[in-house]
Design a protein around this motif. Structure first.
Motif, short mmCIF file in Angstrom:
data_model
loop_
_atom_site.label_atom_id
_atom_site.label_comp_id
_atom_site.label_asym_id
_atom_site.label_seq_id
_atom_site.Cartn_x
_atom_site.Cartn_y
_atom_site.Cartn_z
N PRO A 389 0.82 -1.17 0.14
CA PRO A 389 0.16 -0.12 0.12
C PRO A 389 1.04 1.23 0.11
CG PRO A 389 -1.07 -1.57 1.58
CD PRO A 389 0.55 -2.22 1.07
N SER A 390 2.09 1.09 0.63
CA SER A 390 2.83 2.28 0.65
C SER A 390 3.50 2.79 -0.52
CB SER A 390 4.10 2.31 1.65
OG SER A 390 3.69 2.09 3.09
N GLU A 391 3.84 1.60 -1.58
CA GLU A 391 4.45 2.18 -2.59
C GLU A 391 3.08 2.66 -3.75
OE1 GLU A 391 8.22 -1.15 -3.31
OE2 GLU A 391 6.12 -1.64 -4.35
N ARG A 392 1.99 2.13 -3.44
CA ARG A 392 0.83 2.57 -4.48
C ARG A 392 0.58 3.77 -3.82
NH1 ARG A 392 -0.78 -2.85 -4.17
NH2 ARG A 392 -1.86 -2.80 -2.08
N ALA A 393 0.67 4.33 -2.53
CA ALA A 393 0.31 5.61 -2.23
C ALA A 393 1.39 6.66 -2.75
CB ALA A 393 0.32 5.71 -0.73
N THR A 394 2.74 6.01 -2.74
CA THR A 394 3.68 6.98 -3.33
C THR A 394 3.58 7.38 -4.65
OG1 THR A 394 5.12 6.08 -1.57
CG2 THR A 394 6.10 7.09 -3.32
N ILE A 395 3.18 6.44 -5.46
CA ILE A 395 3.11 6.36 -7.05
C ILE A 395 1.93 7.63 -7.12
CG2 ILE A 395 2.34 5.35 -9.22
CD1 ILE A 395 3.55 2.88 -7.87
N GLU A 396 0.85 7.25 -6.31
CA GLU A 396 -0.15 8.26 -6.59
C GLU A 396 0.17 9.78 -6.34
OE1 GLU A 396 -3.83 9.27 -8.22
OE2 GLU A 396 -3.18 7.20 -8.20
N ILE A 397 0.57 9.78 -5.21
CA ILE A 397 1.23 11.13 -4.80
C ILE A 397 2.12 12.05 -5.70
CG2 ILE A 397 1.95 12.53 -2.60
CD1 ILE A 397 1.14 10.46 -1.06
N VAL A 398 3.40 11.17 -6.11
CA VAL A 398 3.96 11.56 -6.95
C VAL A 398 3.35 11.96 -8.30
CG1 VAL A 398 6.27 11.14 -8.28
CG2 VAL A 398 6.09 10.87 -5.90
N ALA A 399 2.51 11.27 -8.92
CA ALA A 399 1.90 11.61 -9.86
C ALA A 399 0.85 12.72 -9.93
CB ALA A 399 0.94 10.43 -10.45
N MET A 400 0.24 12.87 -8.83
CA MET A 400 -0.66 13.94 -8.73
C MET A 400 0.35 15.32 -8.63
SD MET A 400 -3.66 13.17 -6.25
CE MET A 400 -2.90 12.33 -5.01
N MET A 401 1.63 15.26 -8.16
CA MET A 401 2.44 16.55 -7.81
C MET A 401 3.06 16.76 -9.14
SD MET A 401 4.55 15.54 -4.29
CE MET A 401 5.69 16.77 -4.48
N PHE A 402 3.34 15.73 -10.07
CA PHE A 402 3.89 16.28 -11.19
C PHE A 402 2.81 16.66 -12.36
CE2 PHE A 402 7.93 14.45 -10.03
CZ PHE A 402 8.75 15.18 -10.84
N GLN A 403 1.69 16.08 -12.10
CA GLN A 403 0.56 16.74 -12.82
C GLN A 403 0.44 18.20 -12.74
OE1 GLN A 403 -3.28 14.81 -12.52
NE2 GLN A 403 -4.30 15.66 -14.27
N SER A 404 0.63 18.52 -11.31
CA SER A 404 0.50 19.92 -11.15
C SER A 404 1.56 20.91 -11.75
CB SER A 404 0.36 20.17 -9.50
OG SER A 404 0.46 21.55 -9.14
N ILE A 405 2.79 20.28 -11.59
CA ILE A 405 3.95 20.84 -11.99
C ILE A 405 4.07 21.12 -13.68
CG2 ILE A 405 6.45 20.73 -12.44
CD1 ILE A 405 6.64 19.51 -9.61
N LEU A 406 3.52 19.91 -14.51
CA LEU A 406 3.45 19.90 -15.89
C LEU A 406 2.26 20.71 -16.37
CD1 LEU A 406 4.27 16.25 -16.51
CD2 LEU A 406 5.67 18.15 -16.32
N THR A 407 1.30 21.42 -15.60
CA THR A 407 0.16 22.10 -16.00
C THR A 407 0.46 23.52 -15.30
OG1 THR A 407 -0.95 21.43 -14.05
CG2 THR A 407 -1.45 19.92 -16.28
N GLU A 408 1.58 23.94 -15.05
CA GLU A 408 1.84 25.26 -14.62
C GLU A 408 2.18 26.01 -15.87
OE1 GLU A 408 2.02 28.37 -13.24
OE2 GLU A 408 2.06 27.33 -11.56
N ASP A 409 1.28 26.86 -16.32
CA ASP A 409 1.17 27.83 -17.46
C ASP A 409 2.56 28.74 -17.50
OD1 ASP A 409 -0.79 26.35 -18.56
OD2 ASP A 409 -2.31 27.74 -17.79
N ARG A 410 3.15 29.14 -16.37
CA ARG A 410 4.17 30.09 -16.27
C ARG A 410 5.22 29.64 -16.78
NH1 ARG A 410 3.24 32.50 -10.32
NH2 ARG A 410 2.74 30.41 -10.05
N ILE A 411 5.54 28.18 -16.75
CA ILE A 411 6.41 27.52 -17.03
C ILE A 411 6.52 27.33 -18.63
CG2 ILE A 411 8.07 25.69 -16.76
CD1 ILE A 411 7.27 25.09 -14.01
#
Length: 798
Positions: A389-411
């Motif tokens: 479960p810890s690995e699945r939670a880590t995958i999910e959190i990292v994916a959501m974080m990078f989705q936020s970074i990759l949709t940052e229009d100012r970059i």
């Protein structure tokens, strides 16, 4: 309210309950801080950080009991003072005491105290608001005193003073700051809660009424707030609650005379700023949302809440968040496969980079949306490969974080695709080193934040900056990918390389900042030398009978002249030596001349001496009016010498002064001990030129936290500057010795120089605002937290 006790007695008993609760929590707090320090020592870190942590653990082992004891004594003393004079300020300075400069240690203590108080109030503000309401009701007062023992700042001062008096260092405090903030915030919240519980049990305001803290404006022209509505004023930290009606008892501003109660629910923001009409722009800027609103303490709170939320739904996640753990073979293989897939989508011209120092190419064959689609497709495969479960939670959190970074229009999109290639290396580190989610200083986080801060708004920046930064980011990403098994060490290595790149680029490659940095370094060198010369001249003339007018001329004018000559021509140049000889001649000429021969010699030398003095002032760009003013003071001193009113300087002392002036550079204090502040250097505007704009006015008197913030600004970061009727984006390109000077470059290539106090003044007034309100990873963590709050099942979904 209980009939057996007066309101004043209840208020005193509530304060006693508050102090008793604090005292009860001290022992476990000290133990947790000591344990936390040992835990930090076990974490991987660079050598200097490890040394500081080791010193902290050793110091706590020796002095923790003394700190505990002094904490208790400090709290008891706080209670006794507050109880002896309720409603009076505690530890106020004597108003009759003479004024003096505040030393650096005092300023540093104030900064650390303020940070602790802010961190505590961020967590305990609601409990404090309730307690404050009950106490002012009992004591029939409008507000608690600024230094009341119930305020967080009082506890913060006791905590820091006890720490220092117990023999623990300020460096140790800063190293354990995150831990100390957490522990004292929890302790204060519990103490407030206990005092509130006790008062509520004695039927004191069992339902809090916010009417004393809300005041309506008169509804008149010009009094409308944002959107044309009347903006309420709020006294104290309590905000106006949206959707509530302000109800006042008769005589307190309610035209209806209603006395209906207003119950304080838990809706509404914890802090806010009303639009205040009819005031100056500077006041408006100071009262709007402060740029420090999302500082380190708030970032730590976001990270802490994420760990708490995940820990509730994934057993063992929070408990193992600081312990390294191996990546399961299936997940490691899935991460490698996904990484190769993304690499095929984002290919640099000229091939891959496999080592530090390479540059790679500039081409890219994928759009941001294409990469995001690929990552979404691979997401399920990654979670299917996870074996816990810890690995699945880590995958999910990292994916959501990078989705936020990759949709940052100012970059810029061309840079975001390279951030996408960091997702798998970061996931690999996050799974094996869960400290990534708990430590804001994790090298992977810091690398992403630094690169993101430097490229914010690059679409409008000069092409040379964007091209060079994009090229370096590509190189950094490819180096990280080339060393997948080194954990956070590769992130730390390339972070150091990226910092060096920024310093080198703005100093040597970017033409506008290159010229500006060269000029700023000359300014810094000249001002530092001027202060050094002034200090040494004061020492030399401390016991020499020099006429006061000459003394002030040497300190205020000629030290700057010698410094300018040293910077422009060299310290050992003939021009600089000539300025030193002029200083010696002036000192000799202004001493008493009691013989005819001495007076004749002065008259013979005077025209040449005055010419050298005038030439020196011209060298510093002094205006003709100021030159005449200074020479008039010198002439007055020389006239006093002719009338024998000045003291006689013995020939031996005069020879010694000449020798010391000739070898002045050998006697100067160390440059790192010099501070270019407004007490010694009042105006840098004389350095302004067509290539360098010096900010010499504007802003408001800065507080100590603002000065500390000004010292922490990082090269490459973007800010919005409002100055001389212009509002534009600027990038920090250079910081000088001890960050006393800071150089910014506009997108059009203009260079703007700030002295530290002036920079803090602009930050204070909101005239200089970060383009990026909070770091990329903190914003991404906040986004992930919001999504998980709405749907925690995403953590466990396969």
């Amino acid at each position: 309210m209980a009939s057996s006790a007066t309101p004043a007695q209840l208020a005193r008993r509530a304060r006693r309950t508050y102090i008793e609760q604090l005292l009860k929590g001290l022992s476990p707090l000290v133990m947790r801080v000591s344990t936390g320090a040992r835990t930090m020592l076990d974490k991987p870190a660079e050598r200097m950080v490890m040394m500081r942590r080791r010193d902290l653990v050793d110091d706590l082992a020796k002095h923790a009991s003394a700190w505990h004891k002094r904490l208790g004594l400090g709290l008891k003393a706080l209670y006794e003072k507050g109880n002896a004079q309720p409603g009076r300020a505690i530890d106020l300075p004597d108003p009759s005491a003479s004024l003096s400069l505040v030393d650096n240690d005092t300023i540093e203590r104030e900064i650390l105290t303020s940070r602790l108080a802010l961190a505590m109030m961020d967590r305990a503000s609601w409990e404090f608001s309730d307690l404050r309401s009950r106490i002012v009701y009992l004591e029939q007062r409008g507000e608690l005193d600024t230094h009341d023992l119930l305020r967080a700042h009082a506890l913060a001062r006791v905590a820091l003073d006890a720490w220092r008096n117990a023999g623990l260092s300020a460096d140790g405090w800063r190293e354990a700051q995150h831990l100390l903030h957490q522990e004292f915030a929890a302790l204060l919240e519990e103490a407030y809660h206990e005092a509130n519980r006790w008062l509520a049990g004695h039927k004191v305001l069992q339902e809090i009424d916010l009417r004393p803290f809300i005041r309506r404006q008169d509804n008149h022209a010009g009094g409308a707030g944002v959107g044309g509505t009347t903006a309420p004023h709020v006294t104290g930290p309590t905000s106006v609650l949206p959707g509530t009606t302000s109800v006042f008892p008769p005589g307190q501003g309610d035209d209806t005379g209603s006395t209906a109660p207003l119950t304080a629910g838990r809706q509404g923001p914890r802090s806010g700023h009303a639009a205040w009409p009819g005031v100056g722009d500077e006041t408006r800027l100071m009262t709007r949302a402060a740029p420090l609103a999302r500082g380190p303490e708030q970032a730590e709170a976001v990270v802490g809440r994420l760990n708490q939320l995940v820990g509730r739904h994934v057993p063992g996640f929070a408990k193992t968040s600081h312990a390294p753990r191996p990546v399961s073979p299936a997940l490691a293989a899935a991460i490698s496969n996904t990484q190769r897939s993304i690499q095929r989508r984002v290919v640099p011209a000229g091939g891959e980079v496999r080592g530090a120092g390479s540059t790679g190419g500039l081409g890219s064959s994928a759009s941001v949306q294409t990469v995001l689609d690929d990552l979404r497709r691979e997401h399920q495969a990654l979670k299917a490969a996870a074996n816990s479960p810890s690995e699945r939670a880590t995958i999910e959190i990292v994916a959501m974080m990078f989705q936020s970074i990759l949709t940052e229009d100012r970059i810029p999109a061309s840079v975001r695709v390279w951030f996408a290639r960091l997702q798998m290396p970061v996931l690999r580190v996050a799974v094996s080193e869960p400290d990534f989610f708990a430590n804001l200083d994790h090298p992977a986080r810091r690398l992403i934040d630094r690169m993101g801060a430097c490229v914010m708004g690059l679409d409008s920046a000069a092409g040379a900056v964007g091209s060079a930064l994009e090229k370096e980011i590509k190189r950094v990403v490819q180096v990280v990918e080339a060393y997948p098994d080194t954990g956070n060490r590769v992130f730390q290595t390339v972070l150091v390389e990226f910092e060096r790149f920024l310093e080198h680029f703005f100093r040597n490659e970017h033409e506008p900042s290159k010229r500006g940095v060269s000029l700023a370094q000359q300014v810094e060198q000249r001002e530092t030398l001027a202060i050094q010369y002034t200090i040494e001249l004061r020492r030399m003339l401390n016991e020499v009978p020099v006429q006061e007018g000459v003394r002030q001329f040497l300190f205020q004018v000629w030290a700057d002249v010698m410094a300018t000559a040293a910077v422009r021509y060299g310290k050992q140049s003939e021009e600089t030596k000539d300025m030193k000889r002029a200083a010696a001649d002036l000192i000799w000429s202004a001493s008493a001349k009691v013989t005819r021969e001495e007076r004749a010699e002065v008259i013979r030398r005077l025209p040449l001496l005055l010419k050298r003095l005038k030439d020196g002032m011209v060298l510093t760009n002094m205006s003709p009016e100021r030159q005449d003013e200074r020479l008039t003071a010198v002439n007055t001193a020389l006239a006093a010498a002719f009338t024998a009113k000045a003291a006689v300087i013995p020939n031996e002392r005069m020879r010694d002064l000449k020798e010391r002036l000739e070898s002045l550079e050998e006697l100067l204090p160390a440059a790192e001990d010099i501070q270019i502040d407004e007490s010694l250097v009042l105006d840098l505007s004389g350095h302004e030129s067509s290539e360098l704009e010096v900010v010499s006015e504007g802003g408001t008197a800065p507080t100590a936290p603002m000065v500390a913030w000004a010292r922490e600004l990082l090269v490459g970061s973007w800010y919005q500057l409002e100055y001389r009727n212009r509002t534009e984006n600027v990038q920090l390109a250079w910081t000088g010795l001890r960050r006393q000077l800071s150089l910014f470059v506009t997108t059009s290539g203009r260079c703007v120089l700030f002295q530290q106090q002036r920079l803090a003044a602009f930050l204070q007034a909101g005239l200089l605002l970060p383009v990026q309100e909070e770091s990329l990873t903190v914003k991404a963590t906040r986004t992930a937290l919001a999504k998980l709050d709405a749907d925690p099942s995403r953590l466990m979904a396969s």
